[in-house]
Scaffold this active site. Structure first.
Site, PDB file in Angstrom:
ATOM      1  CG  ASP A  76      21.439 -37.542 -58.102  1.00 24.82           C
ATOM      2  OD1 ASP A  76      21.841 -37.270 -56.968  1.00 24.82           O
ATOM      3  OD2 ASP A  76      20.766 -36.759 -58.798  1.00 24.82           O
ATOM      4  CD  GLU A 252      16.829 -36.507 -51.321  1.00 23.73           C
ATOM      5  OE1 GLU A 252      15.770 -36.014 -51.766  1.00 23.73           O
ATOM      6  OE2 GLU A 252      17.884 -35.869 -51.269  1.00 23.73           O
TER       7      GLU A 252
END
Length: 580
Positions: A76, A252
């Site tokens: 991430d 997302e």
């Protein structure tokens, strides 16, 4: 998606409700120093050596560097720039300290400068499962007030969405401010006119979900003076994804950019497994409406043969920045599975150049099978692994623990490292907690990420257990429910070396044998893909295998689930339940 769908999506949904976990009671890293115990184990001469075939078969030219730029569990990624300085952060879940932060001047050579969340007032993960804690951090520099911000979701300690800030990422970050909105993956955007906004993933309105994995992207105005969203300004700018009629899942990881007076919203879509993609939308107004590009997705590996050579997969969750050569670049997560298509090293940070000469950014070679090498930006020399820069490719890391400051690569689990370690000329002493690796609690173990599919790691231990409750040694750890322990313990009047396998929380003994602990012993793990071997030596050179070849499947995301990669731990406990 394959069976990973069942590991990722329901678990992620479950984690949304974890905001009620207890607050950590550990003192901060600055406040704790566990006194050394006379009989505590001492670890020294730690080595980790990577030996992946892909790097041996693809040597670097003088103007090349490897991607992933951060190997092992560094998922991430988010990146920001101030002048010639680039800063990058990653998810850290229940690891302590949390959110590693890296610095570079050229996108090729990176140094870790610390962690954003390095004290218990910021990080409350004492009772978090390994895949809870801190998710999807976003780092942004606001030129309007010369301040760096890191915004994230912390699934523990009642934190939820939160923000910290600093004037200098190398000099520590503020205590967190809790933000009053639901959902995950928040990201800040600072417009040229000084206004600020937050975008994030959220659930549809109650009763409006159309299918499993249906999510929305929301935007809020953000009050910079008081560090809070402006009530009543929230607006859904993406419903479901690029085309809700196709039932896209898990939109997302949103980020907003501005180019040529137009706003661009880039998001991950498809879940963080083998259906992962990156998609993009554009708008004339920061508050929308946002229209998807016709050529979505702009990054993915999902269309290619499952058994391709040098496979890299799961690409997505990207962030963009302008490079030192005036071109754009993107960092994103991806994986390098082993020969059984299992993911033991976790999700890693990759980099690709991006062509943004047209209306939408185009990841260069982002829609073909990824290659391990890239060309350096003009004038940039690859120094990875030298002069303090983070290594990649096949490398060797050696630590004798003699330095006053512990290397940033070493992490704790759920609590500060300083609560149980002492370093000095003899090595690393670990004062054992009355907790073992199967417990969801702070563990007296120091962890190094597995960064290759083929590797060898060795450590010397000087330790004589006093009771059957005492154990110290080497751990390969995917989670509290999936791990291997190679440790020294006691039975009757004798010391034993024991190898134990824990799967789904149930422990079985693989092998054990009596051992003389009057002299230091070397413990070793050697992995070749899914094949792991645990060895020991009493003469510093002739290693003896214990337990034969054991499968590394329980150290993979495929079997263990969750979002982390396997860790190698130097471990001690006074609550041992592994009996020879």
């Amino acid at each position: 998606m394959n069976s990973l769908k069942f590991n990722f999506l329901p678990k992620r949904t479950f984690l949304l409700g974890l905001a009620t976990l207890l607050t950590s009671t550990f003192a901060s890293a600055q406040e704790t120093k566990k006194p050394a115990l006379k009989d505590a184990p001492v670890f020294s001469q730690f080595t980790y050596r990577g030996d992946d075939r892909i790097y041996k078969e693809n040597p670097l030219g003088p103007d090349e560097f490897y991607t992933p730029i951060l190997q092992g569990c560094y998922p991430d990624p988010s990146i920001t720039r101030k002048g010639n300085d680039y800063y990058l952060v990653n998810s850290s879940f229940a690891m302590f300290p949390g959110v590693p932060v890296f610095h570079s001047n050229d996108l090729v050579n990176w140094k870790q400068i610390g962690h954003v969340l390095d004290r218990t007032s910021q990080l409350k993960v004492e009772t978090s499962g390994i895949s809870a804690g801190v998710y999807a951090p976003d780092i942004k520099y606001n030129k309007n007030n010369d301040t760096f911000y890191m915004i994230t979701t912390q699934f523990s300690g009642g934190m939820g969405n939160m923000v910290v800030k600093t004037k200098d990422p190398a000099k520590g970050w503020s205590d967190p401010v809790k933000l009053q909105f639901d959902g995950i993956d928040p990201s800040l955007y600072f417009d040229d006119n000084g206004k600020a906004y937050v975008v994030h993933n959220d659930a549809p309105a109650k009763g409006k979900a159309l299918y499993e994995g249906h999510r929305v992207i929301k935007i809020w105005e953000y009050d910079l003076q008081n560090d809070k969203v402006v009530p009543g300004t929230d607006k859904i700018i993406v419903d479901g994804g690029t085309d809700i009629n196709e039932e896209p899942i898990w939109i997302e990881g949103p980020h907003i950019y501005k180019k040529n007076n137009r706003y661009y919203l880039m998001c991950a879509q498809g879940g963080t497994g083998d259906n992962h993609t990156e998609v993009i939308f554009s708008s004339d107004n920061v508050m929308g409406p946002y229209v998807p590009a016709r050529n979505n997705p702009i990054l993915t590996q999902r269309y290619f043969p499952k058994k391709r050579v040098n496979k890299m997969d799961w690409t997505g969750h990207a962030d963009l920045t302008e490079g030192p050569d005036g071109r754009y670049y993107a960092v994103f997560l991806g994986i390098r599975p082993n020969e059984k298509d299992q993911v033991n090293a976790g999700r890693e940070t990759f980099l690709l150049p991006v062509d943004w000469s047209g209306e939408f950014p185009v990841f260069e070679n982002g829609l073909v099978p990824l290659k391990p090498k890239l060309k350096t930006p003009t004038g940039v020399k690859n120094q990875t692994g030298q002069n303090g820069f983070f290594p990649n490719g096949n490398f060797t890391f050696i630590d004798n623990f003699a330095a006053k400051k512990l290397d940033y690569r070493w992490i704790g689990m759920r609590g500060p490292r300083e609560a149980f370690i002492t370093t000095g000329k003899n090595g690393l002493q670990i004062t054992p907690f009355a907790k073992n690796v199967k417990e969801v609690a702070p563990i007296s173990a120091l962890w190094h990420r597995q960064q290759h599919n083929a590797f060898e790691s060795t450590v010397t231990i000087n330790y004589t257990p006093k009771t059957e409750k005492d154990l110290a040694g080497l751990v390969c750890y995917q989670s509290e429910k999936f791990n291997y322990v190679l440790g020294l313990t006691k039975k009757g009047n004798d010391s034993y070396l024991v190898l134990a396998r824990t799967e789904k929380g149930k422990t079985s003994i693989v092998a054990s044998e009596k051992i003389d602990t009057r002299k230091p012993i070397q413990l070793q793990v050697v992995a070749q893909g899914n094949d792991y071997k645990f060895n020991y030596a009493t003469d510093k050179q002739n290693f003896i295998n214990i337990g034969g070849t054991v499968p590394g499947d329980i150290l993979s995301t495929n079997v263990a689930g969750g979002f982390t990669g396997s860790l190698i731990g130097l471990y001690a406990t006074s609550a041992n339940d592994i009996q020879p």
